[in-house]
Design a protein around this motif. Structure first.
Motif, short mmCIF file in Angstrom:
data_model
loop_
_atom_site.label_atom_id
_atom_site.label_comp_id
_atom_site.label_asym_id
_atom_site.label_seq_id
_atom_site.Cartn_x
_atom_site.Cartn_y
_atom_site.Cartn_z
N PHE A 87 -90.14 -15.17 66.42
CA PHE A 87 -90.51 -14.30 65.29
C PHE A 87 -90.55 -15.08 63.98
O PHE A 87 -91.42 -14.87 63.14
CB PHE A 87 -89.55 -13.11 65.19
N LEU A 88 -89.61 -16.00 63.83
CA LEU A 88 -89.59 -16.83 62.62
C LEU A 88 -90.85 -17.69 62.53
O LEU A 88 -91.49 -17.78 61.48
CB LEU A 88 -88.33 -17.71 62.62
N THR A 89 -91.22 -18.30 63.66
CA THR A 89 -92.43 -19.13 63.69
C THR A 89 -93.67 -18.30 63.38
O THR A 89 -94.51 -18.70 62.58
CB THR A 89 -92.58 -19.80 65.08
N LEU A 90 -93.76 -17.13 64.02
CA LEU A 90 -94.90 -16.25 63.76
C LEU A 90 -94.93 -15.79 62.30
O LEU A 90 -95.99 -15.69 61.68
CB LEU A 90 -94.86 -15.03 64.69
N GLY A 91 -93.74 -15.53 61.75
CA GLY A 91 -93.67 -15.12 60.34
C GLY A 91 -94.17 -16.21 59.41
O GLY A 91 -94.92 -15.95 58.47
N VAL A 92 -93.75 -17.46 59.67
CA VAL A 92 -94.20 -18.59 58.84
C VAL A 92 -95.72 -18.76 58.94
O VAL A 92 -96.41 -18.93 57.94
CB VAL A 92 -93.46 -19.89 59.25
N VAL A 93 -96.23 -18.68 60.17
CA VAL A 93 -97.68 -18.80 60.37
C VAL A 93 -98.42 -17.69 59.63
O VAL A 93 -99.43 -17.92 58.96
CB VAL A 93 -98.02 -18.80 61.88
N ALA A 94 -97.90 -16.46 59.71
CA ALA A 94 -98.55 -15.33 59.04
C ALA A 94 -98.54 -15.51 57.53
O ALA A 94 -99.55 -15.27 56.85
CB ALA A 94 -97.84 -14.02 59.41
N VAL A 95 -97.42 -15.99 56.97
CA VAL A 95 -97.34 -16.22 55.52
C VAL A 95 -98.34 -17.29 55.09
O VAL A 95 -99.05 -17.15 54.09
CB VAL A 95 -95.90 -16.60 55.10
N VAL A 96 -98.41 -18.37 55.86
CA VAL A 96 -99.36 -19.45 55.54
C VAL A 96 -100.79 -18.93 55.57
O VAL A 96 -101.59 -19.20 54.66
CB VAL A 96 -99.18 -20.64 56.50
N LEU A 97 -101.13 -18.15 56.59
CA LEU A 97 -102.49 -17.59 56.68
C LEU A 97 -102.79 -16.65 55.52
O LEU A 97 -103.89 -16.66 54.96
CB LEU A 97 -102.67 -16.86 58.01
N ILE A 98 -101.79 -15.83 55.13
CA ILE A 98 -102.00 -14.91 54.01
C ILE A 98 -102.22 -15.68 52.71
O ILE A 98 -103.10 -15.36 51.91
CB ILE A 98 -100.80 -13.93 53.88
#
Length: 197
Positions: free
Chosen positions: A44-55
């Motif tokens: 979840f942490l990895t997915l969260g970081v990826v989502a923030v970077v994409l946003i």
């Protein structure tokens, strides 16, 4: 023959390595999924970081696209205003030049407002009255040559001017090239610089 055998052996070895690599690539999503099931917080942490970077990246691209659209809009509006205002500023009739002065002052801004007012009052007006001078200007072509943000645009303009006087009643055509800067003031584009080039 031994050379050919060596080439075939190397080719087989390369194909085997490629096959192993492909199988690992196919297994990779399964391994990642299994790892995510074992360590859900990390996943979840990895997915969260990826989502923030994409946003952030999407927001940056959106901002840049909006900024570019605003600059293009400013360039178009300034170009249209320049064609109207510059021809007015550079056209005059000795019979109405004094009466037109207040309207002309509304087309300019900054230090140029004072310079233009002095030029018309001290030089152009008296000379036009003395020679019964009439000048009409028209824009042949113009091009934006500089933009500073969304409220300052510089253009290069090519003009034709037709002049008549008491001494020369037949119209005389001349061409000129000027550099014009416009600034947006209270929603209106006003001329802040006008220089012959």
């Amino acid at each position: 023959m031994s050379r050919l055998g060596g080439v075939l052996t190397a080719a087989r070895g390369g194909a085997t390595a490629v096959g192993h690599g492909a199988r690992k690539a196919v297994r990779l999503p399964g391994v990642a999924w299994a790892d995510a099931r074992r360590r859900p917080r990390r996943a979840f942490l990895t997915l969260g970081v990826v989502a923030v970077v994409l946003i952030v990246v999407a927001g940056l691209f959106g901002f840049l696209a909006l900024r570019q659209a605003q600059i293009e809009s400013a360039r178009g509006a300034a170009s249209a205003a320049a064609e109207d205002k510059v021809t007015t500023l550079l056209s005059y009739d000795y019979r109405t030049i004094d009466a037109d002065q207040q309207d002309r002052q509304a087309l300019v801004t900054g230090q140029f407002k004072e310079d233009y007012g002095s030029l018309i009052a001290d030089i152009v007006g008296p000379a036009a009255s003395r020679q019964q001078l009439t000048t009409r200007s028209s824009v042949v072509s113009s091009s934006v040559v500089g933009t500073e943000g969304t409220d300052r645009v510089t253009l290069l303009m090519f003009l034709n001017q037709t002049t008549q006087s008491a001494d020369k009643p037949d119209p005389t055509l001349s061409g000129s090239r000027i550099r014009v800067t416009l600034e947006q003031v209270d929603g209106d584009w006003l001329v802040s610089e006008l220089t012959p080039v």
